[in-house]
Write a protein that holds these residues in place. Structure first.
Motif, PDB file in Angstrom:
ATOM      1  N   ILE A 126      88.589 -27.735  -0.968  1.00 11.86           N
ATOM      2  CA  ILE A 126      89.233 -28.993  -0.608  1.00 11.86           C
ATOM      3  C   ILE A 126      89.445 -29.000   0.905  1.00 11.86           C
ATOM      4  O   ILE A 126      89.876 -28.005   1.485  1.00 11.86           O
ATOM      5  N   ILE A 172      96.591 -35.512  -1.121  1.00 11.78           N
ATOM      6  CA  ILE A 172      95.398 -34.810  -1.584  1.00 11.78           C
ATOM      7  C   ILE A 172      95.017 -35.248  -2.993  1.00 11.78           C
ATOM      8  O   ILE A 172      93.840 -35.491  -3.291  1.00 11.78           O
ATOM      9  N   VAL A 208      90.200 -36.905   2.721  1.00  6.68           N
ATOM     10  CA  VAL A 208      90.401 -35.811   1.778  1.00  6.68           C
ATOM     11  C   VAL A 208      89.088 -35.620   1.040  1.00  6.68           C
ATOM     12  O   VAL A 208      88.572 -36.566   0.436  1.00  6.68           O
ATOM     13  N   PHE A 239      86.756 -33.296  -1.736  1.00 11.12           N
ATOM     14  CA  PHE A 239      86.650 -32.305  -2.805  1.00 11.12           C
ATOM     15  C   PHE A 239      85.195 -31.859  -2.865  1.00 11.12           C
ATOM     16  O   PHE A 239      84.320 -32.644  -3.241  1.00 11.12           O
ATOM     17  N   TYR A 251      90.475 -27.428  -9.629  1.00 14.54           N
ATOM     18  CA  TYR A 251      91.526 -27.559  -8.626  1.00 14.54           C
ATOM     19  C   TYR A 251      92.870 -27.559  -9.343  1.00 14.54           C
ATOM     20  O   TYR A 251      93.070 -28.289 -10.315  1.00 14.54           O
ATOM     21  N   THR A 281      90.555 -23.550  -6.996  1.00 17.20           N
ATOM     22  CA  THR A 281      91.150 -23.869  -5.706  1.00 17.20           C
ATOM     23  C   THR A 281      92.588 -24.278  -5.970  1.00 17.20           C
ATOM     24  O   THR A 281      92.856 -25.382  -6.446  1.00 17.20           O
TER      25      THR A 281
END
Length: 250
Positions: A2, A47, A58, A60, A158, A190
């Motif tokens: 990220i 985020i 932002v 990904f 994530y 993540t």
């Protein structure tokens, strides 16, 4: 991975985030720390899309989340797990039903498949056999573990965690930290954690971002914190440890 690039967030005339740029890598415990009003929770919300940045990006895994519409964001949101500060369990649902909630919402799995996944997640957080209990029957630490089980039910890439040790005793806090760290490494997630708990920072802080006045003031690992000469970070670390020690004596 990220990435946040030059992220600003303004509420009316109040500029909370002032050009934050950072990377959060897979398999690492990425911690966002800072005092009250520093912008750490606002950054987390930007985020995950709960707030839209006033300016900045932002990403990904290279995909610009900020430029996507609601439908375009759905595939990424399916890969996100969230552990909220108060666990946010549904009081009217059993442990099993809470864990299966995202599966009911986002998958077309059979009930047997969902139940198998729920059982796996419960076993992974050391709550095997607690399926039929309600949140009111759980301790604070157990609620956190159910929250983690629900967060990993969709096998997320994530994981976002907001103050995981809030309201927990020191021993339970360590167990929660260790569980999050184990899952992060095992599944190469993540993981982004907002915390003010210095025990967490020193215990599992692979990568730490310290926010001060809405800016990224310092970045490094838990091993580097002890050696820093950053005055604001040192003040925060000392105050956090002092307050924690004082509370434990009460």
């Amino acid at each position: 991975m990220i990435e946040v690039r030059d992220v600003y967030k303004t509420f009316g005339e109040n500029e909370v985030l002032k050009g934050i740029t950072a990377q959060f890598k897979p398999g690492k415990n990425n911690l966002i720390i800072g005092g009250s009003g520093s912008g750490k929770t606002t950054l987390l919300k930007c985020i995950v899309g709960l707030h839209e940045p006033t300016k900045g990006q932002v990403l990904f895994d290279g995909k610009d989340f900020t430029q996507m519409n609601f439908e375009e964001r759905v595939p990424i949101r399916k890969e996100i797990g969230m552990l909220f500060q108060n666990s946010a369990l549904f009081d009217s649902m059993t442990v099993e039903e809470n864990i299966m909630f995202p599966l009911n919402l986002f998958t077309e799995q059979s009930r047997a498949e969902k139940l198998e996944r729920a059982n796996f997640c419960l076993e992974r957080v050391n709550l095997k056999g607690k399926n039929k209990l309600f949140p009111s029957e759980l301790s604070g630490g157990m609620k956190k573990r159910v929250g983690i089980a629900r967060a990993i039910s969709m096998q997320p890439k994530y994981l976002f965690v907001d103050e995981p040790n809030s309201g927990l005793d020191p021993k339970t806090s360590i167990l929660i930290d260790e569980l999050i760290a184990e899952l992060t490494e095992e599944y190469q997630i993540t993981t982004v954690i907002v915390t003010h708990d210095m025990n967490s920072v020193m215990g599992i802080g692979d990568h730490i971002i310290f926010l001060h006045g809405g800016k990224k003031w310092w970045e490094g690992s838990n091993k580097e914190i002890a050696k820093t000469d950053n005055k604001e970070l040192n003040d925060f670390v000392f105050a956090s440890r002092f307050m924690r020690a004082a509370k434990e004596k009460l």
